[in-house]
Design an enzyme around this catalytic site. Sequence first.
Site, PDB file in Angstrom:
ATOM      1  CD  GLU A  50      -3.139  -1.034  -0.547  1.00  0.00           C
ATOM      2  OE1 GLU A  50      -3.423   0.179  -0.666  1.00  0.00           O
ATOM      3  OE2 GLU A  50      -3.621  -1.789  -0.421  1.00  0.00           O
ATOM      4  CG  ASN A  54      -0.585   5.727  -1.304  1.00  0.00           C
ATOM      5  OD1 ASN A  54      -1.550   4.694  -1.142  1.00  0.00           O
ATOM      6  ND2 ASN A  54      -1.058   5.791   0.702  1.00  0.00           N
ATOM      7  NE  ARG A 108      -5.260   3.505  -7.533  1.00  0.00           N
ATOM      8  CZ  ARG A 108      -4.870   2.827  -6.967  1.00  0.00           C
ATOM      9  NH1 ARG A 108      -4.064   1.906  -5.915  1.00  0.00           N
ATOM     10  NH2 ARG A 108      -4.303   1.726  -8.218  1.00  0.00           N
TER      11      ARG A 108
HETATM   12  N1  LIG Z   1       2.843   9.179  -0.479  1.00  0.00           N
HETATM   13  C1  LIG Z   1       2.124  10.186  -0.539  1.00  0.00           C
HETATM   14  N2  LIG Z   1       2.474  11.323  -1.362  1.00  0.00           N
HETATM   15  C2  LIG Z   1       1.369  12.421  -2.232  1.00  0.00           C
HETATM   16  N3  LIG Z   1       0.220  11.960  -1.857  1.00  0.00           N
HETATM   17  C3  LIG Z   1      -0.252  10.910  -0.861  1.00  0.00           C
HETATM   18  C4  LIG Z   1       0.920   9.857  -0.604  1.00  0.00           C
HETATM   19  N4  LIG Z   1       0.100   8.552  -0.154  1.00  0.00           N
HETATM   20  C5  LIG Z   1      -0.793   9.381   0.163  1.00  0.00           C
HETATM   21  N5  LIG Z   1      -1.338  10.181  -0.330  1.00  0.00           N
HETATM   22  C6  LIG Z   1      -2.879  10.931  -0.336  1.00  0.00           C
HETATM   23  O1  LIG Z   1      -3.306  10.041   0.262  1.00  0.00           O
HETATM   24  C7  LIG Z   1      -4.383   9.675  -0.050  1.00  0.00           C
HETATM   25  C8  LIG Z   1      -5.573   8.329   0.662  1.00  0.00           C
HETATM   26  O2  LIG Z   1      -4.602   7.757   0.551  1.00  0.00           O
HETATM   27  P1  LIG Z   1      -4.331   6.482   0.528  1.00  0.00           P
HETATM   28  O3  LIG Z   1      -3.727   4.760   0.502  1.00  0.00           O
HETATM   29  O4  LIG Z   1      -5.662   5.788   1.835  1.00  0.00           O
HETATM   30  O5  LIG Z   1      -6.093   6.175  -0.900  1.00  0.00           O
HETATM   31  P2  LIG Z   1      -5.342   6.105  -2.114  1.00  0.00           P
HETATM   32  O6  LIG Z   1      -4.258   5.581  -2.895  1.00  0.00           O
HETATM   33  O7  LIG Z   1      -6.108   7.257  -2.547  1.00  0.00           O
HETATM   34  O8  LIG Z   1      -6.509   4.593  -2.307  1.00  0.00           O
HETATM   35  P3  LIG Z   1      -6.237   3.172  -2.107  1.00  0.00           P
HETATM   36  O9  LIG Z   1      -5.094   3.351  -1.250  1.00  0.00           O
HETATM   37  O10 LIG Z   1      -7.231   2.731  -1.502  1.00  0.00           O
HETATM   38  O11 LIG Z   1      -5.651   2.597  -3.304  1.00  0.00           O
HETATM   39  C9  LIG Z   1      -4.076   9.223  -1.536  1.00  0.00           C
HETATM   40  O12 LIG Z   1      -6.155   9.696  -2.406  1.00  0.00           O
HETATM   41  C10 LIG Z   1      -3.285  10.709  -1.886  1.00  0.00           C
HETATM   42  O13 LIG Z   1      -4.099  11.724  -2.012  1.00  0.00           O
HETATM   43 MG   LIG Z   2      -3.079   4.747  -1.647  1.00  0.00          MG
END
Ligand SMILES: Nc1ncnc2c1ncn2[C@@H]1O[C@H](COP(=O)(O)OP(=O)(O)OP(=O)(O)O)[C@@H](O)[C@H]1O
Ligand SMILES: [Mg+2]
Length: 158
Positions: A50, A54, A108
């Site tokens: 995960e 990200n 996502r």
């Molecule tokens: N490394 C990162 N750099 C920039 N923004 C990030 C990063 N990790 C997370 N985010 C932000 O935080 C939000 C939430 O992350 P999260 O992993 O909970 O959900 P997601 O990636 O959108 O969906 P999923 O993980 O369920 O596919 C993301 O939509 C993004 O905007």
């Molecule tokens: Mg994610």
Amino acid sequence: MQEQFENEMNLEFISKSANEAFARITVAAFASQLDPTIEELADIKTAVSEAVTNCIIHAYENKVGIVKIHAKIHKSEIIIEITDNGKGIENIEMAKEPLYTTKPDLERSGMGFTIMESFMDSVKIESIVGIGTKVTMLKKIKEQEINQQEFKQMTSMP
Ligand SMILES: Nc1ncnc2c1ncn2[C@@H]1O[C@H](COP(=O)(O)OP(=O)(O)OP(=O)(O)O)[C@@H](O)[C@H]1O
Ligand SMILES: [Mg+2]
């Protein structure tokens, strides 16, 4: 100088989705020296997957950047730091909310941080917009009743 950690490793790779499996398998191989259960190992793999996804999808979007993993073992705990130099997170509290995503169009579900928090014992997110993000996760590997080696010793012929 006294060593604080019994073991440490560094991993660096470019933000290609092909490297997501490489990262999760490599961290699992490093964690396996703590003699985790299959379930604990699966938890670590999912959390790493995960966090790395990200970095690839959100931090660097369509650009290619570097993802760094630093893992360290101390007693029965593994600490995993996953760092990118991507776009950063504006509001960390909001990003941690279940179902919050800035990319609903890409299918996502906004559950990445929630999954990391439920599978690991602690998760810390540090981020600076325009500089990058660091996710630090800790998992404590529980002492098992009898490990494989003890079992072999106990059951081997004299
Ligand atoms: N490394 C990162 N750099 C920039 N923004 C990030 C990063 N990790 C997370 N985010 C932000 O935080 C939000 C939430 O992350 P999260 O992993 O909970 O959900 P997601 O990636 O959108 O969906 P999923 O993980 O369920 O596919 C993301 O939509 C993004 O905007
Ligand atoms: Mg994610």
